[in-house]
Scaffold this motif. Structure first.
Motif, PDB file in Angstrom:
ATOM      1  N   ARG A  26     -16.407 -18.219  -5.674  1.00 32.21           N
ATOM      2  CA  ARG A  26     -15.384 -18.302  -4.617  1.00 32.21           C
ATOM      3  C   ARG A  26     -15.998 -18.580  -3.257  1.00 32.21           C
ATOM      4  N   MET A  27     -17.150 -18.001  -3.004  1.00 31.26           N
ATOM      5  CA  MET A  27     -17.777 -18.272  -1.708  1.00 31.26           C
ATOM      6  C   MET A  27     -18.243 -19.719  -1.643  1.00 31.26           C
ATOM      7  N   ARG A  28     -18.754 -20.221  -2.749  1.00 32.67           N
ATOM      8  CA  ARG A  28     -19.217 -21.610  -2.742  1.00 32.67           C
ATOM      9  C   ARG A  28     -18.047 -22.546  -2.466  1.00 32.67           C
ATOM     10  N   ARG A  29     -16.932 -22.245  -3.114  1.00 36.21           N
ATOM     11  CA  ARG A  29     -15.755 -23.078  -2.914  1.00 36.21           C
ATOM     12  C   ARG A  29     -15.261 -22.991  -1.474  1.00 36.21           C
ATOM     13  N   ALA A  30     -15.282 -21.767  -0.941  1.00 34.54           N
ATOM     14  CA  ALA A  30     -14.811 -21.589   0.434  1.00 34.54           C
ATOM     15  C   ALA A  30     -15.682 -22.369   1.411  1.00 34.54           C
ATOM     16  N   VAL A  31     -16.994 -22.315   1.191  1.00 36.54           N
ATOM     17  CA  VAL A  31     -17.895 -23.026   2.096  1.00 36.54           C
ATOM     18  C   VAL A  31     -17.657 -24.538   1.992  1.00 36.54           C
ATOM     19  N   GLU A  32     -17.462 -25.021   0.762  1.00 35.64           N
ATOM     20  CA  GLU A  32     -17.231 -26.465   0.588  1.00 35.64           C
ATOM     21  C   GLU A  32     -15.939 -26.895   1.259  1.00 35.64           C
ATOM     22  N   ARG A  33     -14.875 -26.108   1.050  1.00 30.71           N
ATOM     23  CA  ARG A  33     -13.592 -26.442   1.668  1.00 30.71           C
ATOM     24  C   ARG A  33     -13.691 -26.446   3.190  1.00 30.71           C
ATOM     25  N   VAL A  87      -6.802  -9.193   1.365  1.00 26.42           N
ATOM     26  CA  VAL A  87      -7.210  -9.074  -0.037  1.00 26.42           C
ATOM     27  C   VAL A  87      -5.973  -8.839  -0.897  1.00 26.42           C
ATOM     28  N   GLY A  88      -5.767  -9.697  -1.855  1.00 28.66           N
ATOM     29  CA  GLY A  88      -4.591  -9.564  -2.707  1.00 28.66           C
ATOM     30  C   GLY A  88      -3.365 -10.209  -2.118  1.00 28.66           C
ATOM     31  N   VAL A  89      -3.444 -10.674  -0.876  1.00 26.64           N
ATOM     32  CA  VAL A  89      -2.302 -11.320  -0.229  1.00 26.64           C
ATOM     33  C   VAL A  89      -2.498 -12.830  -0.203  1.00 26.64           C
ATOM     34  N   VAL A  90      -3.687 -13.241   0.210  1.00 28.71           N
ATOM     35  CA  VAL A  90      -3.919 -14.682   0.255  1.00 28.71           C
ATOM     36  C   VAL A  90      -4.462 -15.174  -1.080  1.00 28.71           C
ATOM     37  N   ASP A  91      -4.291 -16.462  -1.290  1.00 27.16           N
ATOM     38  CA  ASP A  91      -4.923 -17.116  -2.421  1.00 27.16           C
ATOM     39  C   ASP A  91      -6.373 -17.387  -2.033  1.00 27.16           C
ATOM     40  N   PRO A  92      -7.345 -16.718  -2.687  1.00 28.85           N
ATOM     41  CA  PRO A  92      -8.733 -16.850  -2.212  1.00 28.85           C
ATOM     42  C   PRO A  92      -9.285 -18.269  -2.310  1.00 28.85           C
ATOM     43  N   SER A  93      -8.572 -19.148  -2.990  1.00 30.15           N
ATOM     44  CA  SER A  93      -9.107 -20.505  -3.090  1.00 30.15           C
ATOM     45  C   SER A  93      -8.520 -21.420  -2.028  1.00 30.15           C
ATOM     46  N   SER A  94      -7.543 -20.939  -1.274  1.00 34.87           N
ATOM     47  CA  SER A  94      -6.817 -21.841  -0.390  1.00 34.87           C
ATOM     48  C   SER A  94      -7.137 -21.586   1.076  1.00 34.87           C
ATOM     49  N   LEU A  95      -7.686 -22.591   1.696  1.00 38.78           N
ATOM     50  CA  LEU A  95      -7.961 -22.491   3.126  1.00 38.78           C
ATOM     51  C   LEU A  95      -6.663 -22.461   3.926  1.00 38.78           C
ATOM     52  N   ASP A  96      -5.668 -23.221   3.474  1.00 34.17           N
ATOM     53  CA  ASP A  96      -4.391 -23.229   4.195  1.00 34.17           C
ATOM     54  C   ASP A  96      -3.739 -21.865   4.183  1.00 34.17           C
ATOM     55  N   ARG A 137     -18.644  -7.333  -2.973  1.00 33.37           N
ATOM     56  CA  ARG A 137     -18.093  -8.188  -4.017  1.00 33.37           C
ATOM     57  C   ARG A 137     -16.586  -8.353  -3.829  1.00 33.37           C
ATOM     58  N   VAL A 138     -15.905  -7.241  -3.581  1.00 37.33           N
ATOM     59  CA  VAL A 138     -14.443  -7.288  -3.447  1.00 37.33           C
ATOM     60  C   VAL A 138     -14.047  -8.127  -2.237  1.00 37.33           C
ATOM     61  N   LEU A 139     -14.770  -7.967  -1.134  1.00 35.93           N
ATOM     62  CA  LEU A 139     -14.422  -8.728   0.070  1.00 35.93           C
ATOM     63  C   LEU A 139     -14.649 -10.224  -0.147  1.00 35.93           C
ATOM     64  N   MET A 140     -15.743 -10.557  -0.803  1.00 37.08           N
ATOM     65  CA  MET A 140     -16.041 -11.979  -0.991  1.00 37.08           C
ATOM     66  C   MET A 140     -15.100 -12.613  -2.006  1.00 37.08           C
ATOM     67  N   GLU A 141     -14.725 -11.839  -3.015  1.00 35.49           N
ATOM     68  CA  GLU A 141     -13.813 -12.394  -4.010  1.00 35.49           C
ATOM     69  C   GLU A 141     -12.389 -12.484  -3.476  1.00 35.49           C
ATOM     70  N   GLY A 142     -12.017 -11.495  -2.650  1.00 33.35           N
ATOM     71  CA  GLY A 142     -10.621 -11.422  -2.229  1.00 33.35           C
ATOM     72  C   GLY A 142     -10.315 -12.218  -0.983  1.00 33.35           C
ATOM     73  N   ASP A 143     -11.300 -12.380  -0.113  1.00 33.51           N
ATOM     74  CA  ASP A 143     -11.021 -13.027   1.168  1.00 33.51           C
ATOM     75  C   ASP A 143     -12.241 -13.834   1.613  1.00 33.51           C
ATOM     76  N   PRO A 144     -12.620 -14.835   0.827  1.00 34.77           N
ATOM     77  CA  PRO A 144     -13.905 -15.510   1.099  1.00 34.77           C
ATOM     78  C   PRO A 144     -13.946 -16.238   2.444  1.00 34.77           C
ATOM     79  N   TYR A 145     -12.800 -16.807   2.844  1.00 32.20           N
ATOM     80  CA  TYR A 145     -12.821 -17.589   4.095  1.00 32.20           C
ATOM     81  C   TYR A 145     -13.075 -16.705   5.305  1.00 32.20           C
ATOM     82  N   ALA A 146     -12.673 -15.427   5.209  1.00 31.00           N
ATOM     83  CA  ALA A 146     -12.901 -14.534   6.347  1.00 31.00           C
ATOM     84  C   ALA A 146     -14.394 -14.396   6.614  1.00 31.00           C
ATOM     85  N   LEU A 147     -15.188 -14.349   5.535  1.00 31.02           N
ATOM     86  CA  LEU A 147     -16.629 -14.218   5.736  1.00 31.02           C
ATOM     87  C   LEU A 147     -17.198 -15.508   6.335  1.00 31.02           C
ATOM     88  N   VAL A 148     -16.674 -16.642   5.889  1.00 30.87           N
ATOM     89  CA  VAL A 148     -17.121 -17.919   6.457  1.00 30.87           C
ATOM     90  C   VAL A 148     -16.809 -17.938   7.956  1.00 30.87           C
TER      91      VAL A 148
END
Lengths: 634, 286
Positions: free
Chosen positions: A381-388, A250-259, A341-352
């Motif tokens: 952010r979660m929607r985007r993570a799931v799509e990616r 959280v705060g380290v990764v770009d929450p929009s980037s799967l890479d 909320r914080v976990l999903m906004e900050g690190d969405p791919y982890a939840l996926v």
């Protein structure tokens, strides 16, 4: 069944909103123009009724586009989904975010719950109402907790349209909220998520190294699975884990980037899960002793701390009736709870990733992520993570080329605290009124659509990642959301055994601490001299002396009166009687309050004993502790 | 030859009721087990042969190992269960539930409630005169059925009877939530503007009399409803060839209400508008 939809017709906008979600109607049976061909067959049975679970998304589509749900719109949606209009009306009127009567397109939800009240929500509401009086485009709604407690007082603007626009004002001033309500697009951007995780900020300020990538990453090959017999004789040293396994990114990764997520150790746990196989993944989880957190704000049902959650998951996995389902319930958050909320906004791919692993372990081809309608950024952010993830083959038919199939559907709640209850959230997803049902049978036996279902909260699912990368004995921690009278509110990750006092010190508790509410609305108050106890809950709200305690207790009672689903007598009427008694004695103490305090005790005990679900059973906790521990009316 | 299905043989489970060992067939609820053992529990929203609503919470019992009390109407018996039906905890909860109910809705037409209020020593008036009540005018929007929200327990049995567990009409639903929730049709329209087919099955399952047939409502309003004086006759409906059983309630030589025995093998307690309301011709002397 022969449904009657009435004569009301939808407007073009309403029809377009529904048809955008469901696709154009196929025949006059679903609301298209009637052709001669349509009269040669009838449509019914399971084929027609099986889409009931799209009722809630359909209501959202209408509410997002129009701002309210008219009779014609509801009839059209019901015709499309073969749902009786009476039932759909019952569902629509359950949720606080929907309206079945005309209202302005913009609704400004102003949080009036505990933390925000302590931060001056009453003045904010009054200011907004006077400023926006006469403006027929905006209506102000006093809302229960919006889950933005670390930035109290909070306001959320939802402006209906195509697309609907949202704007969060927190901490809100009258000026900012009016601006957001009248022009949501020009409202300032929300602060970044890591602002809600003070430890993430510390890490960067002190120049501490970013969490190291687990060693498997360099080779790209998963570590060989430990042999089961060895596990009991000699535990192999687990690879070092970052000090904050759950907040690590959280705060380290770009929450929009799967890479970026993968560059920070993402998807190593899933690779390891594929190497281990489902049964071994479950064994690792059982061996770790992971217990469900329940929902931090909704500690209902049978004590989730008593049995390792892995055993329940294993029981679900071994049920013969298929398909199994996985539901991640991020929809229940009462006052003070905003961890999800914080976990999903900050690190969405982890939840996926975590959902993919647990679904793999329990044999669920389909997962639902149920999140709050009040958290538009988390949903985005979660929607985007799931799509990616889907586009990159990390969700879908052939995940990582291993032949495993899993996909995630995101469902938005619409303002109902009771959806934190595990059976209520299932009803909500199915498209029924989210009323809890008695257990047993538990969801692991008979859950979503009658199938064995694992219902887990975000934190429990995310716990699975360090267990798989670090082994069952990996460092364990838990998340706590702290708000109220502290300098640095936010989500903290703490080793188990941390005391409440240590947490408050870390969050910078302000002087003049009067009381601490542990466990949210369903929790208990603790005196400032009682804080040297290990923390057992994920929600902490600190109060100073600015708001009188009787007012806080009254607000808790109002919250439960509003959120009671109304199904069982002790909760539906008991919460009303509790609020009435607290209102009578709000300015009284001692002998003048004694009768009502005794009455509260009797009603509270019956609510705790006889209510159907955890909401009613815990509705008296805060009041009881306020009376007994804090001596509010003494 | 008629073949009667006996179903899958059911095991007998051993459990303890108030310290006494009893045996109950697999799948029976604790309430059924209690009644079979001769212990009657108060239960308002329980209607035989319908899915338990588990809403009134009067039938709560103490089950060893369970933190909260358990509604006997919906909990199935399990082997080795230790159930206490009459403890201080259960009596307390039942008393408070009765007080909460009686302080918020009109229970004057609820059979059995007065005895329970007395048995458990409930004092509904102690919440004060300003305690919120559901005071609503009866809804009379048609000639056959009357809805009185002010008497409604909100157990939802009428919704089930109207929907998937009876008529499959789906005219009724609970709307709203919490104290303000109520039973009705979409957008609170009159019944005549809804899917209602006026079968009246909802009336038969209503435990508090919040739903009543017009003839009964009128007599009650006039003060001439006299249940003990009524003759009750079970017969067969003459309208069609299905052969539904009817129970005629006759007062002063006039049919004042028609119900259907829930254990009837033909109709299972369901009727149609003709069977329930189409009986005026019987009284026609011309």
């Amino acid at each position: 069944m022969d449904l009657r939809f009435g004569d009301s017709q939808p407007t073009d906008d309403e029809r377009a909103a529904v048809d955008e979600l469901l696709g154009p109607p196929a025949s006059s049976w679903e609301g298209a123009e009637r052709t001669a061909e349509n009269l040669r067959y009838s449509r019914g049975g399971h084929a027609a009724r099986d889409r009931r679970d799209l009722l809630l998304p359909g209501l959202h589509a209408l509410n997002d586009r129009i701002g309210w749900i008219s009779r014609g719109a509801l009839a059209h949606l019901c015709r499309r989904l073969t749902v009786p209009p009476a039932e759909a009306y019952g569902v629509a009127t359950f949720y606080a975010l929907f309206s079945v009567s005309p209202r302005p397109t913009t609704v400004l939800h102003v949080c009036t719950d505990l933390t925000c009240t302590a931060a001056g929500a009453a003045a904010l509401c009054a200011g907004l109402e006077s400023r926006l009086e006469g403006d027929d485009r905006v209506t102000v709604r006093r809302a229960p907790c919006l889950g933005l407690c670390e930035r109290a007082p909070a306001a959320l603007t939802i402006k209906a349209g195509d697309p609907a626009r949202t704007a969060v004002s927190a901490p809100a001033t009258v000026e900012a909220a009016v601006l957001a309500a009248t022009a949501p697009d020009s409202a300032p951007e929300e602060p970044p998520t890591e602002a809600a995780a003070p430890q993430a900020g510390d890490r960067r300020q002190t120049g501490a190294p970013a969490p190291s990538s687990p060693p498997q990453k360099q080779t790209g090959l998963p570590a060989p699975p430990p042999l089961p017999p060895q596990k009991h004789t000699a535990v192999p040293a687990p690879p070092p884990l970052p000090p904050l396994p759950l907040l690590t990114r959280v705060g380290v990764v770009d929450p929009s980037s799967l890479d970026d997520y993968r560059a920070h150790g993402g998807y190593t746990a899933l690779r390891r899960a594929f190497v281990l196989g489902p049964a071994a993944v479950l064994r690792e989880i059982v061996d770790s002793g992971l217990v469900g957190h329940g929902d931090a704000a909704f500690p209902g049902g049978p004590d989730p701390r008593a049995t390792p959650i892995g055993l329940a998951w294993r029981a679900a996995a071994s049920r013969p009736d298929h398909p199994h389902h996985l539901v991640c319930n991020a929809g229940g958050s009462g006052p003070g709870a905003f961890t999800d909320r914080v976990l999903m906004e900050g690190d969405p791919y982890a939840l996926v990733e975590a959902m993919t692993i647990v679904a793999y372990a329990v044999g669920a081809p389909h997962g639902y992520l149920y999140l709050r309608g009040e958290h538009p950024r988390a949903a985005r952010r979660m929607r985007r993570a799931v799509e990616r993830a889907r586009a990159r083959g990390l969700l879908g038919d052939d995940i990582l080329g291993r032949g495993h199939s899993f996909d995630i559907e995101i469902r938005r709640g619409a303002g109902a605290y009771v959806c934190g209850e595990e059976t209520a959230v299932l009803r909500s997803i199915e498209g029924y009124r989210p009323e809890p049902r008695p257990t047993p049978p538990f969801p692991t036996q008979k859950g979503l659509f009658g199938r064995p279902t694992v219902v887990a909260d975000v934190e429990t699912l995310l716990d699975v990642l360090p267990i798989l990368t670090g082994g069952p004995a990996a460092y364990r921690s838990r998340l706590v959301s702290v708000s109220g009278s502290v300098e640095r509110p936010g989500v903290y990750e703490l080793p188990s055994g941390t005391t409440l006092g240590e947490l408050l010190a870390r969050a910078g508790v302000r002087p003049d601490l009067r009381a601490v509410l542990v466990g949210g609305a369903a929790g208990r108050f603790v005196r400032p001299d009682e804080v040297d106890v290990p923390l057992r809950s994920g929600v902490v709200i600190a109060f100073d002396g600015t708001v009188p305690l009787p007012r806080l207790l009254l607000r808790v009672a109002e919250f439960f009166r509003d959120e009671s689903c109304g199904q069982c007598v002790p909760c539906r009427i008991g919460t009303v009687r509790q609020e009435e008694a607290l209102r009578r004695i709000v300015d009284r103490a001692g002998p003048a309050a004694a009768d009502d305090v005794a009455l509260l005790g009797e009603v509270g005990r019956a609510m705790r004993d006889a209510s159907l679900c955890g909401l009613g059973r815990n509705a008296w906790n805060a009041v009881e502790s306020g009376v007994e521990r804090l001596g509010v009316y003494g | 030859m008629t073949v009667t299905s006996l179903g899958v043989p059911r095991r007998l489970l051993d459990l303890t009721l108030d310290g006494e060992p009893v045996r109950a067939p697999e799948g029976t609820t604790l309430l059924d087990a209690c009644r079979a053992a001769g212990k009657d529990l108060p239960a308002l929203c329980h209607v035989d042969a319908r899915t338990p609503a588990s809403a009134c919470r009067l039938c709560v019992v103490e089950v060893a190992g369970s933190r909260a009390l358990v509604a006997a109407c919906s909990r199935e018996a399990e082997p080795g269960m230790d159930v206490r039906t009459d403890t201080e905890r259960t009596r307390h909860s039942r008393r408070i539930v009765l007080e909460l109910l009686a302080s918020s809705v009109d229970l004057s037409t609820t059979p059995g409630i007065a005895e329970w209020i007395e048995e458990y020593g409930a004092r509904p008036d102690r919440f004060g005169t300003d305690a919120a009540r559901l005071e609503r005018e009866p809804i009379i929007d048609n000639g056959l059925l009357v809805r009185e929200d002010g008497k409604c327990l909100r157990c939802g049995q009428c919704v089930r009877a109207c929907g998937g567990q009876g008529q499959h009409t789906f005219a009724l639903s609970v709307s709203g939530r919490g104290f303000g929730s109520r039973v009705g049709v979409e957008y609170d329209a009159p019944l005549t503007d809804s899917a209602c087919v006026f079968c009246g099955d909802c009336v038969d399952v209503c435990p508090t009399g919040a739903l009543s047939v017009r003839s009964e409502f009128d007599l009650r309003t006039a003060g001439t409803w006299d249940e003990p004086a009524q003759a009750v006759t079970t017969t067969v409906c003459g309208h069609c060839g299905v052969g539904c059983e009817l129970t005629l309630h006759v007062q002063d030589n006039e049919i004042v209400k028609v119900t259907s025995p829930p254990d009837s093998p033909v109709a299972h307690g369901n009727l149609c508008i003709k069977g329930r309301f189409g009986h005026q011709y019987i009284q026609n002397r011309d």
